[in-house]
Design an enzyme around this catalytic site. Structure first.
Site, PDB file in Angstrom:
ATOM      1  N   LYS A 183      38.871  36.208  32.032  1.00 30.66           N
ATOM      2  CA  LYS A 183      38.309  36.999  33.126  1.00 30.66           C
ATOM      3  C   LYS A 183      38.084  38.406  32.592  1.00 30.66           C
ATOM      4  O   LYS A 183      39.031  39.056  32.123  1.00 30.66           O
ATOM      5  CB  LYS A 183      39.233  37.014  34.339  1.00 30.66           C
ATOM      6  CG  LYS A 183      38.663  37.744  35.551  1.00 30.66           C
ATOM      7  CD  LYS A 183      39.569  37.585  36.762  1.00 30.66           C
ATOM      8  CE  LYS A 183      38.915  38.189  38.013  1.00 30.66           C
ATOM      9  NZ  LYS A 183      38.775  39.654  37.953  1.00 30.66           N
ATOM     10  N   GLN A 207      46.992  32.631  35.354  1.00 27.04           N
ATOM     11  CA  GLN A 207      46.486  33.749  34.560  1.00 27.04           C
ATOM     12  C   GLN A 207      47.624  34.515  33.905  1.00 27.04           C
ATOM     13  O   GLN A 207      48.632  34.836  34.545  1.00 27.04           O
ATOM     14  CB  GLN A 207      45.673  34.724  35.421  1.00 27.04           C
ATOM     15  CG  GLN A 207      45.012  35.799  34.559  1.00 27.04           C
ATOM     16  CD  GLN A 207      44.318  36.878  35.354  1.00 27.04           C
ATOM     17  OE1 GLN A 207      44.958  37.736  35.943  1.00 27.04           O
ATOM     18  NE2 GLN A 207      42.986  36.841  35.369  1.00 27.04           N
ATOM     19  N   PRO A 228      42.873  35.969  41.081  1.00 25.74           N
ATOM     20  CA  PRO A 228      44.256  36.377  40.810  1.00 25.74           C
ATOM     21  C   PRO A 228      44.522  37.743  41.412  1.00 25.74           C
ATOM     22  O   PRO A 228      43.778  38.692  41.153  1.00 25.74           O
ATOM     23  CB  PRO A 228      44.315  36.424  39.280  1.00 25.74           C
ATOM     24  CG  PRO A 228      42.896  36.645  38.848  1.00 25.74           C
ATOM     25  CD  PRO A 228      42.039  35.969  39.872  1.00 25.74           C
ATOM     26  N   CYS A 233      41.975  43.800  34.126  1.00 22.05           N
ATOM     27  CA  CYS A 233      42.795  44.752  34.880  1.00 22.05           C
ATOM     28  C   CYS A 233      42.542  46.174  34.385  1.00 22.05           C
ATOM     29  O   CYS A 233      42.753  46.475  33.204  1.00 22.05           O
ATOM     30  CB  CYS A 233      44.275  44.412  34.738  1.00 22.05           C
ATOM     31  SG  CYS A 233      45.361  45.560  35.637  1.00 22.05           S
ATOM     32  N   ASN A 284      32.521  37.828  40.192  1.00 24.26           N
ATOM     33  CA  ASN A 284      33.598  38.452  40.955  1.00 24.26           C
ATOM     34  C   ASN A 284      33.197  39.877  41.329  1.00 24.26           C
ATOM     35  O   ASN A 284      32.575  40.575  40.538  1.00 24.26           O
ATOM     36  CB  ASN A 284      34.875  38.443  40.113  1.00 24.26           C
ATOM     37  CG  ASN A 284      36.055  39.123  40.779  1.00 24.26           C
ATOM     38  OD1 ASN A 284      36.821  39.821  40.131  1.00 24.26           O
ATOM     39  ND2 ASN A 284      36.230  38.921  42.063  1.00 24.26           N
ATOM     40  N   GLY A 285      33.542  40.274  42.566  1.00 19.74           N
ATOM     41  CA  GLY A 285      33.278  41.638  43.010  1.00 19.74           C
ATOM     42  C   GLY A 285      32.472  41.688  44.288  1.00 19.74           C
ATOM     43  O   GLY A 285      31.342  41.199  44.322  1.00 19.74           O
ATOM     44  N   ALA A 326      38.649  38.277  46.223  1.00 23.25           N
ATOM     45  CA  ALA A 326      40.003  38.806  46.316  1.00 23.25           C
ATOM     46  C   ALA A 326      40.214  39.435  47.695  1.00 23.25           C
ATOM     47  O   ALA A 326      40.696  38.778  48.617  1.00 23.25           O
ATOM     48  CB  ALA A 326      40.254  39.822  45.205  1.00 23.25           C
ATOM     49  N   ARG A 327      39.794  40.691  47.847  1.00 25.33           N
ATOM     50  CA  ARG A 327      40.033  41.376  49.127  1.00 25.33           C
ATOM     51  C   ARG A 327      39.353  40.653  50.293  1.00 25.33           C
ATOM     52  O   ARG A 327      39.894  40.608  51.404  1.00 25.33           O
ATOM     53  CB  ARG A 327      39.541  42.827  49.068  1.00 25.33           C
ATOM     54  CG  ARG A 327      39.897  43.597  50.324  1.00 25.33           C
ATOM     55  CD  ARG A 327      39.639  45.079  50.227  1.00 25.33           C
ATOM     56  NE  ARG A 327      39.988  45.727  51.479  1.00 25.33           N
ATOM     57  CZ  ARG A 327      41.200  46.135  51.817  1.00 25.33           C
ATOM     58  NH1 ARG A 327      42.212  45.933  50.992  1.00 25.33           N
ATOM     59  NH2 ARG A 327      41.441  46.712  52.980  1.00 25.33           N
TER      60      ARG A 327
END
Length: 304
Positions: free
Chosen positions: A143, A73, A19, A102, A201-202, A225-226
């Site tokens: 998440k 989400q 997301p 977040c 994630n990461g 993500a990125r």
């Protein structure tokens, strides 16, 4: 676990588009699906407004028949608004997810995002009540980020597992960390402590990263993500964004009526590694779709 088993690749991993505020909207989700992305998340949506405002629903959530499987989400600090939002979207998606990751200051002040990892009773109650008030096959996931003492994270995960969570996505940093190395040890410990699928994630930007994280943690899925912003085709094994991916983006963006700013920003990310510094600056100065299309066709033979 059955849902994940249906999506796993040959390496036993489900490849997921994370997301992303402003970026993981329908057009981009359609793009990454063409390049071996198995599952996609919507951007984070505020349940407070989504549950009560038709205008917010129209602005924040769009999907299509091709946009499956999909997790929507929500950010929420109240159970009933999350449940209401889940009930609204359940005919159009495979699952709903609570954002507990977040780290932005505004989110923490609102009592949403990463501060929720300090409220395991609330998160567990939300999962349980949502499970009881939506259709049986709708996934309900969370998440999270990790605590400095990741044993607290393990306890959180065990608690939400008992509440009926479908899977858990773990960003391997604390809420105060930004560029620190991802804590793979914590993700591995979480995976070993629960029976539901765990997603890492990461810092996942290449297929080699996927293999490394899988080997180190034995997780069930990876979330990028990125890495996908910079190269929406990396799950398909491309080292940099291929021409075919750029052409697909042009087609999808025009077919879906994507606003120019979003259309242009995605291209800037995709082509960043292909441009020199001067060319990036020049490309970023464009203010019309026609200018972008002319430049790409003239200089890169990229065509619709």
């Amino acid at each position: 676990m059955e849902f994940f088993d249906q999506l796993r690749d040959k390496n036993g991993v489900v490849k997921i588009c994370a997301p992303m505020v402003r970026y993981s909207k329908l057009p981009f989700r359609l793009l990454v699906r063409e390049f071996d992305c198995d599952l996609a998340f919507s951007p984070m949506i505020m349940a407070e407004s989504f549950a009560v405002s038709e205008k917010a629903r129209k602005n924040e959530f769009t999907t299509s028949e091709k946009d499956k499987p999909l997790i929507v989400q929500f950010a929420s600090n109240t159970v009933h608004q999350f449940v209401q939002s889940a009930q609204i979207v359940e005919p159009f998606c495979n699952g709903v997810d609570l954002n507990c990751g977040c780290p932005q200051g505004w989110a923490l002040k609102e009592g949403i995002g990463a501060c929720l990892i300090e409220k395991p009773d609330f998160v567990s109650d939300l999962v349980k009540q949502t499970r009881n008030q939506v259709k049986d096959d709708l996934l309900v996931s969370v998440k999270i980020r990790v605590h400095s003492d990741y044993k607290k994270t393990i306890e959180l995960c065990r608690q939400v597992e008992k509440a009926g969570v479908s899977f858990i996505s773990v960003h391997g940093r604390t809420r105060t960390q930004r560029s620190d190395p991802v804590n793979l040890e914590a993700i591995k410990a979480i995976k070993e402590s629960v029976q539901v699928p765990v997603v890492a994630n990461g810092d996942i930007k290449t297929l080699e990263d996927v293999k490394k994280v899988k080997a180190a943690t034995n997780i069930d899925g990876v979330m990028a993500a990125r890495g996908l912003l910079e190269n929406p085709a990396f799950f398909a094994g491309h080292d940099i964004t291929p021409k075919s991916c750029v052409e697909s983006w042009l087609r999808i963006a025009l077919e879906t009526g994507t606003q120019f700013q979003c259309f242009h920003h995605h291209l800037s990310y995709m082509l960043e590694r292909s441009f020199c510094k001067a060319e990036r600056k020049y490309f970023n100065s464009f203010n019309s779709t026609s200018a972008v299309l002319d430049y790409l066709e003239t200089n890169y033979e990229v065509r619709l």
